[in-house]
Design a protein around this motif. Structure first.
Motif, PDB file in Angstrom:
ATOM      1  N   TRP A   1      63.170  33.477  40.788  1.00  0.00           N
ATOM      2  CA  TRP A   1      64.623  33.390  40.858  1.00  0.00           C
ATOM      3  C   TRP A   1      65.072  31.996  40.440  1.00  0.00           C
ATOM      4  O   TRP A   1      64.430  31.007  40.775  1.00  0.00           O
ATOM      5  N   ARG A   2      66.201  31.948  39.716  1.00  0.00           N
ATOM      6  CA  ARG A   2      66.824  30.659  39.384  1.00  0.00           C
ATOM      7  C   ARG A   2      68.248  30.889  38.954  1.00  0.00           C
ATOM      8  O   ARG A   2      68.520  31.701  38.064  1.00  0.00           O
ATOM      9  N   ASP A   3      69.175  30.192  39.609  1.00  0.00           N
ATOM     10  CA  ASP A   3      70.587  30.179  39.214  1.00  0.00           C
ATOM     11  C   ASP A   3      71.164  31.580  39.066  1.00  0.00           C
ATOM     12  O   ASP A   3      71.865  31.887  38.097  1.00  0.00           O
ATOM     13  N   GLY A   4      70.849  32.455  40.023  1.00  0.00           N
ATOM     14  CA  GLY A   4      71.418  33.795  40.020  1.00  0.00           C
ATOM     15  C   GLY A   4      70.795  34.758  39.044  1.00  0.00           C
ATOM     16  O   GLY A   4      71.337  35.840  38.798  1.00  0.00           O
ATOM     17  N   ASP A   5      69.631  34.396  38.496  1.00  0.00           N
ATOM     18  CA  ASP A   5      69.038  35.238  37.451  1.00  0.00           C
ATOM     19  C   ASP A   5      67.548  34.903  37.361  1.00  0.00           C
ATOM     20  O   ASP A   5      66.954  34.404  38.310  1.00  0.00           O
ATOM     21  N   GLN A   6      66.959  35.209  36.220  1.00  0.00           N
ATOM     22  CA  GLN A   6      65.565  34.879  35.907  1.00  0.00           C
ATOM     23  C   GLN A   6      64.577  35.581  36.837  1.00  0.00           C
ATOM     24  O   GLN A   6      63.508  35.053  37.133  1.00  0.00           O
ATOM     25  N   GLU A   7      64.926  36.784  37.279  1.00  0.00           N
ATOM     26  CA  GLU A   7      64.096  37.493  38.254  1.00  0.00           C
ATOM     27  C   GLU A   7      63.015  38.328  37.587  1.00  0.00           C
ATOM     28  O   GLU A   7      63.295  39.235  36.801  1.00  0.00           O
ATOM     29  N   ILE A   8      61.776  38.008  37.923  1.00  0.00           N
ATOM     30  CA  ILE A   8      60.628  38.844  37.598  1.00  0.00           C
ATOM     31  C   ILE A   8      59.980  39.239  38.925  1.00  0.00           C
ATOM     32  O   ILE A   8      59.641  38.364  39.732  1.00  0.00           O
ATOM     33  N   ASP A   9      59.813  40.519  39.161  1.00  0.00           N
ATOM     34  CA  ASP A   9      59.174  40.986  40.381  1.00  0.00           C
ATOM     35  C   ASP A   9      57.684  41.173  40.119  1.00  0.00           C
ATOM     36  O   ASP A   9      57.280  42.109  39.408  1.00  0.00           O
ATOM     37  N   VAL A  10      56.881  40.257  40.668  1.00  0.00           N
ATOM     38  CA  VAL A  10      55.429  40.399  40.577  1.00  0.00           C
ATOM     39  C   VAL A  10      55.019  41.735  41.183  1.00  0.00           C
ATOM     40  O   VAL A  10      54.180  42.453  40.631  1.00  0.00           O
ATOM     41  N   PHE A  11      55.639  42.075  42.300  1.00  0.00           N
ATOM     42  CA  PHE A  11      55.487  43.407  42.869  1.00  0.00           C
ATOM     43  C   PHE A  11      56.554  43.611  43.934  1.00  0.00           C
ATOM     44  O   PHE A  11      57.065  42.657  44.531  1.00  0.00           O
ATOM     45  N   GLU A  12      56.913  44.864  44.154  1.00  0.00           N
ATOM     46  CA  GLU A  12      57.633  45.323  45.332  1.00  0.00           C
ATOM     47  C   GLU A  12      56.919  46.578  45.820  1.00  0.00           C
ATOM     48  O   GLU A  12      56.307  47.303  45.031  1.00  0.00           O
ATOM     49  N   TYR A  13      57.029  46.847  47.113  1.00  0.00           N
ATOM     50  CA  TYR A  13      56.317  47.995  47.688  1.00  0.00           C
ATOM     51  C   TYR A  13      57.127  48.584  48.825  1.00  0.00           C
ATOM     52  O   TYR A  13      57.779  47.848  49.579  1.00  0.00           O
ATOM     53  N   HIS A  14      57.076  49.924  48.915  1.00  0.00           N
ATOM     54  CA  HIS A  14      57.712  50.658  50.004  1.00  0.00           C
ATOM     55  C   HIS A  14      56.717  51.701  50.508  1.00  0.00           C
ATOM     56  O   HIS A  14      56.306  52.581  49.738  1.00  0.00           O
ATOM     57  N   PRO A  15      56.315  51.638  51.776  1.00  0.00           N
ATOM     58  CA  PRO A  15      55.313  52.573  52.279  1.00  0.00           C
ATOM     59  C   PRO A  15      55.705  54.040  52.225  1.00  0.00           C
ATOM     60  O   PRO A  15      54.829  54.909  52.327  1.00  0.00           O
ATOM     61  N   ASP A  16      57.006  54.357  52.052  1.00  0.00           N
ATOM     62  CA  ASP A  16      57.373  55.772  51.910  1.00  0.00           C
ATOM     63  C   ASP A  16      56.945  56.314  50.548  1.00  0.00           C
ATOM     64  O   ASP A  16      56.875  57.540  50.367  1.00  0.00           O
ATOM     65  N   ASN A  17      56.681  55.448  49.593  1.00  0.00           N
ATOM     66  CA  ASN A  17      56.004  55.804  48.335  1.00  0.00           C
ATOM     67  C   ASN A  17      54.631  55.137  48.375  1.00  0.00           C
ATOM     68  O   ASN A  17      54.415  54.089  47.760  1.00  0.00           O
ATOM     69  N   PRO A  18      53.688  55.719  49.111  1.00  0.00           N
ATOM     70  CA  PRO A  18      52.497  54.963  49.520  1.00  0.00           C
ATOM     71  C   PRO A  18      51.577  54.520  48.405  1.00  0.00           C
ATOM     72  O   PRO A  18      50.839  53.549  48.570  1.00  0.00           O
ATOM     73  N   ASP A  19      51.580  55.195  47.247  1.00  0.00           N
ATOM     74  CA  ASP A  19      50.643  54.846  46.175  1.00  0.00           C
ATOM     75  C   ASP A  19      51.314  54.147  45.011  1.00  0.00           C
ATOM     76  O   ASP A  19      50.765  54.080  43.921  1.00  0.00           O
ATOM     77  N   LEU A  20      52.501  53.577  45.217  1.00  0.00           N
ATOM     78  CA  LEU A  20      53.324  53.089  44.116  1.00  0.00           C
ATOM     79  C   LEU A  20      53.707  51.627  44.295  1.00  0.00           C
ATOM     80  O   LEU A  20      54.149  51.218  45.372  1.00  0.00           O
ATOM     81  N   LEU A  21      53.535  50.839  43.222  1.00  0.00           N
ATOM     82  CA  LEU A  21      54.053  49.483  43.140  1.00  0.00           C
ATOM     83  C   LEU A  21      55.179  49.439  42.122  1.00  0.00           C
ATOM     84  O   LEU A  21      55.080  50.058  41.054  1.00  0.00           O
ATOM     85  N   GLU A  22      56.236  48.698  42.420  1.00  0.00           N
ATOM     86  CA  GLU A  22      57.342  48.506  41.491  1.00  0.00           C
ATOM     87  C   GLU A  22      57.155  47.168  40.781  1.00  0.00           C
ATOM     88  O   GLU A  22      57.056  46.118  41.421  1.00  0.00           O
ATOM     89  N   LEU A  23      57.106  47.205  39.454  1.00  0.00           N
ATOM     90  CA  LEU A  23      56.879  46.033  38.612  1.00  0.00           C
ATOM     91  C   LEU A  23      58.098  45.879  37.712  1.00  0.00           C
ATOM     92  O   LEU A  23      58.369  46.763  36.890  1.00  0.00           O
ATOM     93  N   SER A  24      58.836  44.788  37.837  1.00  0.00           N
ATOM     94  CA  SER A  24      60.155  44.720  37.196  1.00  0.00           C
ATOM     95  C   SER A  24      60.389  43.404  36.476  1.00  0.00           C
ATOM     96  O   SER A  24      60.055  42.332  36.988  1.00  0.00           O
ATOM     97  N   ASN A  25      60.999  43.510  35.292  1.00  0.00           N
ATOM     98  CA  ASN A  25      61.507  42.367  34.539  1.00  0.00           C
ATOM     99  C   ASN A  25      63.022  42.507  34.475  1.00  0.00           C
ATOM    100  O   ASN A  25      63.556  43.222  33.622  1.00  0.00           O
TER     101      ASN A  25
END
Length: 256
Positions: free
Chosen positions: A136-160
């Protein structure tokens, strides 16, 4: 950390962590550039990390209900400084949560285009937990190395979010309570994610040559808009980050 536009509706063995690499060089691929370690996370360091506030939250925090979070950020060391990121239920219905960021710290580390981030994490088990490592920087520049939610147990969210792309990575090795090895190459032309040694996604959009951003590691709690909130009987949750390092190619390699 935002829910991606490609949101999915909701629908473990204990492997000991590997040692944290702290020095030396590596070659990412045969004939590829050498990367030197430029950042090794010491979560106890108040020079590296600021606890309990981030400008990624409105006003720097402590809450962010607009992003479907029950978070109430706290600077308490017990919620983040040991590498275990915790959340506990509050009487008002929100959750005290742990967050660390390099933004505003004495060292002020920023990742740059061309850097490679490697981390080893243990995923949470509790429904409503929302762990992430992101930039994160100055309200932007977000890269998600990972996000996870156990209700989707086998899934990682990878975002640019810089270039509005991402991927849902599914694999049997991803599950509540599992240790997961993550690697992200912040390429100017393509961000590439690796999960447990397997190439998971290359976005072919990248971050641009001038990209740079601070690091954030935290555990959020879902409010229920996109993923279910915690069960009524759940009073606390946690996930672990055993190691986090950033490697950087030389300036000569970047100019090639």
């Amino acid at each position: 950390m935002h829910e991606p536009a490609w949101h999915l509706p909701s629908s473990s063995p204990d492997t000991p962590p590997t040692p944290n690499p702290t020095s030396g060089a590596l070659h990412d691929r045969p004939g590829g550039p050498a990367h030197e370690v430029v950042f090794t996370a010491d979560f106890a360091s108040t020079r590296q990390w600021v606890a309990g506030r981030s400008w990624a939250y409105p006003g720097g925090g402590p809450t962010n209900p607009g992003d479907d979070k029950l978070d109430h950020l706290v600077p308490d060391d017990d919620y983040c400084r040991g590498g275990t990121f915790r959340a506990t239920r509050r009487p008002d219905g929100r959750w005290n949560t742990g967050l660390l960021t390099t933004e505003g710290s004495a060292e002020g580390f920023v990742a740059r285009a061309g850097d490679v981030l490697e981390a080893r994490v243990r995923l949470p088990r509790e429904i409503g937990a929302w762990p992430a490592i992101w930039t994160w920087r100055d309200g932007d520049q977000e890269i998600d190395v990972f996000e996870y939610h156990p209700d989707n147990p086998d899934l990682l969210e990878l975002s640019n979010h810089v270039r509005d792309t991402g991927h849902y990575y599914r694999h049997r090795s991803v599950r509540p309570g599992a240790w997961v090895d993550l690697r992200v190459e912040f390429g100017a032309r393509s961000v590439v994610w690796w999960v447990n040694g397997d190439r998971a996604f290359a976005d072919r959009r990248g971050v641009g040559r001038g990209w740079h951003a601070h690091l954030i590691v935290n555990l959020s709690v879902c409010a229920g808009r996109y993923h279910p909130p915690p069960d009524e009987g759940t009073e606390e949750m946690a996930y672990e980050v055993a190691s986090l390092v950033v490697r950087r190619p030389s300036d000569a390699e970047l100019r090639r």
